[in-house]
Design an enzyme around this catalytic site. Structure first.
Site, PDB file in Angstrom:
ATOM      1  N   ASP A  52      -3.049  -3.364   2.443  1.00  0.00           N
ATOM      2  CA  ASP A  52      -4.000  -4.308   3.425  1.00  0.00           C
ATOM      3  C   ASP A  52      -3.647  -5.726   3.098  1.00  0.00           C
ATOM      4  O   ASP A  52      -3.142  -6.444   2.423  1.00  0.00           O
ATOM      5  CB  ASP A  52      -5.466  -3.674   3.321  1.00  0.00           C
ATOM      6  CG  ASP A  52      -5.980  -2.611   3.436  1.00  0.00           C
ATOM      7  OD1 ASP A  52      -5.462  -2.143   4.352  1.00  0.00           O
ATOM      8  OD2 ASP A  52      -6.716  -1.994   2.979  1.00  0.00           O
ATOM      9  N   TYR A 110      -2.464   2.204  -8.967  1.00  0.00           N
ATOM     10  CA  TYR A 110      -2.717   0.855  -8.593  1.00  0.00           C
ATOM     11  C   TYR A 110      -3.550   0.278  -9.614  1.00  0.00           C
ATOM     12  O   TYR A 110      -4.063   0.816 -10.493  1.00  0.00           O
ATOM     13  CB  TYR A 110      -4.042   1.022  -7.216  1.00  0.00           C
ATOM     14  CG  TYR A 110      -3.253   1.215  -6.191  1.00  0.00           C
ATOM     15  CD1 TYR A 110      -3.149   0.240  -5.250  1.00  0.00           C
ATOM     16  CD2 TYR A 110      -3.069   2.364  -5.400  1.00  0.00           C
ATOM     17  CE1 TYR A 110      -2.510   0.441  -3.905  1.00  0.00           C
ATOM     18  CE2 TYR A 110      -2.502   2.397  -4.301  1.00  0.00           C
ATOM     19  CZ  TYR A 110      -2.179   1.525  -3.712  1.00  0.00           C
ATOM     20  OH  TYR A 110      -1.637   1.754  -2.226  1.00  0.00           O
TER      21      TYR A 110
END
Length: 245
Positions: A52, A110
């Site tokens: 994003d 992540y």
């Protein structure tokens, strides 16, 4: 014509996400422009994930087909010469012609960073979420352990396609602390949209006493509605995409 697998890193601060969106500045657009500068005739690269706006990466993987009569090292040099300062190629290798960076991935790691201090720090805020009052590592760890396993994570994100499967497997989830900074590391086979930022937000709320561990468990085991909210994108980084070979 050969298929190339490329590992890239980028600072997401000045990008409108990874995926190409018209003329908006995206990571994909910059990579494709750099490829065109070295003679690439393709239409679109493939990527392991679509981060994003504001999200960073040190281990994103992209793939493209290209006629290149030089070494992989020279391709890396050529691409970096044509990329802006906030994107860099770290490795290039040839891949099987059927290789897909997203569908062939077996796991993705992540990291998410938070720091705890009463006033904002403009330098740290670019790459971390400031949380105050401070939180306890033990409470963050307890919450993180609940996510490990295969569950329906519908309460923690949206599937990539409407009506899609929301079952995911989290292989590992843990927090590390160094002084006033906490790092969340999570490894899963795949993620729902906004899933990592959602679970970070809820873990922080649990650790700060604004949400209970029982309420969190109800979301994991019974898909119960959770406290609304997301951790800011700045603290998130795609660190590694793992493949069989």
């Amino acid at each position: 014509m050969a298929r190339y697998q490329v590992k890239i890193a980028y600072d997401g601060s000045q990008f409108f996400g990874f995926q190409r969106q018209g003329d908006a500045r995206t990571v994909q657009l910059e990579i494709e422009n750099a490829l065109k500068a070295i003679g690439w005739k393709g239409k679109s690269i493939l990527a392991a994930g679509r981060t994003d706006t504001g999200v960073h990466a040190s281990g994103q993987v992209v793939v493209f087909d290209h006629e290149w009569n030089h070494s992989e090292e020279k391709m890396m040099t050529a691409l970096n010469a044509n990329l802006p300062d906030d994107v860099a190629v770290h490795a290039v290798k040839m891949a099987d012609e059927s290789f897909h960076p997203r569908y062939d991935a077996v796991s993705r790691c992540y990291h998410y960073r938070i720091y705890c201090q009463p006033t904002r720090n403009p330098l740290r805020d670019k790459y971390a979420w400031r949380v105050w009052p401070t939180v306890l590592l033990e409470k963050l760890q307890t919450a993180a352990q609940e996510f490990i396993g295969t569950y329906d994570f519908a309460a923690f994100g949206l599937p990539p396609r409407k009506g899609g499967n929301t079952i995911r497997t989290i292989f590992d989830a843990k927090w590390l602390q160094e002084k006033d900074e906490f790092l969340f590391s999570v490894v899963a086979n795949a993620y729902l949209y906004h899933m990592v930022r959602r679970i970070v937000f809820l873990q922080v709320k649990v650790a700060s006493g604004q949400w209970s561990i029982e309420q969190l468990r109800a979301g994991i085991y019974h898909q119960r509605e959770q406290l609304p909210g997301l951790a800011i994108p700045n603290g998130l980084e795609l660190v590694q995409v793992q493949y069989q070979n």
